[in-house]
Design a protein around this motif. Structure first.
Motif, PDB file in Angstrom:
ATOM      1  N   ASP A  72       0.868  -1.183   0.000  1.00 46.13           N
ATOM      2  CA  ASP A  72       0.000   0.000   0.000  1.00 46.13           C
ATOM      3  C   ASP A  72       0.907   1.236   0.000  1.00 46.13           C
ATOM      4  N   TYR A  83       9.155  -0.707   4.355  1.00 40.89           N
ATOM      5  CA  TYR A  83       8.875  -1.837   5.237  1.00 40.89           C
ATOM      6  C   TYR A  83       9.488  -1.527   6.591  1.00 40.89           C
ATOM      7  N   LYS A 109       3.500   1.214  12.276  1.00 36.48           N
ATOM      8  CA  LYS A 109       2.319   0.818  11.502  1.00 36.48           C
ATOM      9  C   LYS A 109       1.750   1.962  10.669  1.00 36.48           C
ATOM     10  N   ASN A 165       4.353   1.915   7.696  1.00 36.00           N
ATOM     11  CA  ASN A 165       4.618   0.648   7.003  1.00 36.00           C
ATOM     12  C   ASN A 165       3.680   0.463   5.809  1.00 36.00           C
ATOM     13  N   GLU A 166       4.255   0.043   4.677  1.00 36.53           N
ATOM     14  CA  GLU A 166       3.469  -0.114   3.443  1.00 36.53           C
ATOM     15  C   GLU A 166       3.359  -1.569   2.988  1.00 36.53           C
ATOM     16  N   THR A 222       2.393  -5.558   3.912  1.00 35.38           N
ATOM     17  CA  THR A 222       1.749  -6.529   4.797  1.00 35.38           C
ATOM     18  C   THR A 222       2.110  -7.923   4.316  1.00 35.38           C
ATOM     19  N   ASP A 226       1.889 -12.105   5.198  1.00 35.35           N
ATOM     20  CA  ASP A 226       1.331 -13.197   5.992  1.00 35.35           C
ATOM     21  C   ASP A 226       2.480 -14.113   6.430  1.00 35.35           C
TER      22      ASP A 226
END
Length: 564
Positions: free
Chosen positions: A335, A345, A349, A352-353, A355, A357
């Motif tokens: 994002d 990265y 939060k 941070n762009e 994500t 898993d």
């Protein structure tokens, strides 16, 4: 050839092998279906136990957790490994000598009560369905990336495969399928680990490579490099822990005693001929499990270092193919908050762009390291072997709990062997469908779901099994009360803090600062206390039950040695 072509070939070959074994070893009786006829060799049973034990959580998710949690992730290593030792030394030989197919069967006979059996069946179903949800989620993750289907479709494909060989072969088919699956999964885990260890440190042994210097001539140790990269991005030092000591201890204990109460692992010790063989297979399984468990921390270090070096402050438009492929699965997302085209990265939060898993780290690791296509495909085949082997074992527990412990032992004692086999297969079919639903709608990533299953096993079965073996005065009223209180307390805590039921709550609201993954240890203690308190106000068990408990603790051959 492309990664996808290699994946189709290797997954196709391995699946054909599993199905072929299931057809060849199909069960013709309930004894075949439940315990493989009781004639499996210690080596085969050791390999099958290792495959049963090393689920998608071990293969896919454990190294993923350690990659992001660093030192804190070691609780999974300590808990799961220590728990297997506890099971192998403390419980397995005695349960094998008792001679029952399932944990509810042991509890029903030891506590001379249909009610105890029914409570144990309900606990076994709750534990097994929670555990199998994690396996199905793992299958979906692998299929979604490597066969380029969505996760839901991947879960459905996995359901069909598991249903075929679990329902047809029963424990007999599953046992020999798991021997093949162990070979596939351990090869698939070790080959890329060795490749990357040589690539990064020049050391072919991953466990040593993790603590070696980088082979770039800088003389910097790999772990020091990772610590530096982590702190630069605002994360904790990789080698430092942030969890409270209380929570670390609680999670480790819950995983350990949960292991010792897992019905699908315990049933493996009934598939050998003698108690001596149960001990041998337990020792062999521990050695075979250690290969993967000692390699997982190294894999997590390699994956985390390569990931940070690949994505941090890099142009999104220049990202390699693997990045775009994982984005399509929805398990990796970028994002661009500041619209500069670069990937930020960081720990903050707000800034941070990226994500990520946890569950993609092991699977993406060979791609990030730019390894050959066949190695990347091999990891996919190994992950599927790990997930399917455990899912099959769990489905057998579910079907045995319904057909043997409920239908035969409670509702219809005169049912024929053939009819019981049909009930077992029917209940396995229903179980696969329910497991598939949970795989499509999981409550979290694979290892988190599996950790909750261990907590449920710790809260319900462990005290009843330990007291049943080592305390002959333990009665049915105490055991039943303890199991009910333990499982309900764990379910309440888990649903409150994981799913927001009963008013929900944040980390600040955790009781004694203990996470849902660790709360099984508290629920287990509550189970012990309730069992022993209720015992004080209720009658002792019958003399014949106390005699049975005395006998299962006497080693085979002791009579000859003592002259009695």
């Amino acid at each position: 050839m492309s990664v996808q072509t290699w994946t189709y070939i290797l997954v196709g070959v391995t699946f054909t092998l599993y199905i072929g074994i299931a057809i060849y070893s199909r069960a013709s009786s309930t004894k075949d279906f439940y315990v493989a006829g009781g004639g499996v060799s210690p080596l085969a049973n050791g390999m099958a136990t290792a495959a049963d034990w090393m689920s998608a959580a071990s293969f896919i998710s454990m190294a993923g957790i350690i990659s992001f949690a660093g030192y804190d992730g070691s609780v999974y290593l300590m808990g799961w490994t220590g728990g297997y030792v506890l099971l192998a030394l403390l419980l397995a030989p005695y349960l094998r000598k008792f001679g029952k197919f399932t944990v509810p069967d042991f509890i029903g006979d030891r506590y001379y009560s249909k009610t105890a059996r029914i409570v144990a069946v309900i606990c076994a179903l709750i534990v097994s369905f929670t555990y199998v949800a994690g396996q199905m989620r793992g299958v979906g993750v692998v299929f979604s990336r490597f066969l380029q289907v969505d996760i839901d479709t991947g879960v459905i494909i996995g359901m069909v495969i598991v249903l075929f060989y679990a329902v047809l072969g029963g424990m007999k088919g599953i046992t020999y399928t798991q021997v093949a699956q162990y070979c596939v999964l351990i090869f698939a885990f070790m080959v890329p680990a060795i490749f990357i260890s040589i690539q990064m440190t020049g050391n072919p042994i991953p466990q040593l490579g993790m603590g070696s210097t980088l082979n770039d001539g800088s003389g910097t140790f790999l772990l020091d490099k990772l610590d530096g990269l982590s702190t630069e991005l605002g994360f904790n030092k990789y080698t430092n822990g942030s969890k409270s000591l209380t929570d670390v201890f609680a999670i480790t204990l819950a995983l350990m005693v949960g292991t010792a109460g897992l019905p699908h692992v315990i049933v493996r010790f009934f598939t050998v001929k003698k108690v001596k063989d149960a001990r041998k297979s337990a020792g062999l399984a521990l050695l075979l499990i250690a290969i993967l468990f000692t390699t997982a921390p190294a894999v997590s270090v390699f994956a985390r270092t390569n990931l940070i070096n690949t994505v941090s402050e890099k142009e999104y438009s220049n990202m390699p193919v693997w990045f775009k492929n994982w984005e399509e699965t929805g398990l990796l997302a970028f994002d661009d908050k500041n619209a500069d085209g670069k990937i930020q990265y960081v720990a903050d939060k707000q800034k941070n762009e990226l994500t990520i898993d946890n569950d993609i780290m092991v699977l993406a690791n060979p791609e990030i390291a730019n390894l050959p296509a066949w190695v990347i495909a091999l990891v996919a085949a190994g992950a599927l072997a790990a997930a399917l082997s455990t899912a099959a074992g769990l489905l057998l527990v579910i079907s045995a709990s319904v057909s043997h412990d409920l239908v035969k032992k409670v509702f219809n004692p005169n049912i024929s062997d053939k009819a019981e086999l049909w009930v077992a297969r029917g209940s396995a079919t229903v179980a696969v469908v329910i497991a598939g639903y949970f795989g499509i709608n999981p409550p979290g990533f694979v290892a988190a779901v599996v950790a909750l299953a261990f907590g449920l096993a710790a809260a319900s079965f462990f005290p009843a099994i330990v007291l049943g073996i080592f305390y002959k005065k333990m009665n049915k009223e105490g055991a039943i009360s303890g199991m009910i209180v333990g499982i309900l307390l764990m379910l309440f805590y888990m649903t409150k803090f994981k799913f927001g039921w009963f008013g929900g709550g944040t980390q600040a609201d955790w009781w004694l600062g203990i996470s849902p993954e660790g709360f099984g240890s508290i629920a287990m203690i509550a189970n012990f206390i309730v069992s022993i308190v209720v015992l004080q106000f209720t009658p002792e068990p019958p003399e014949y039950v106390q005699e049975i408990v005395e006998n299962i603790r006497i080693p085979s051959g002791a009579g000859e040695a003592t002259g009695h």
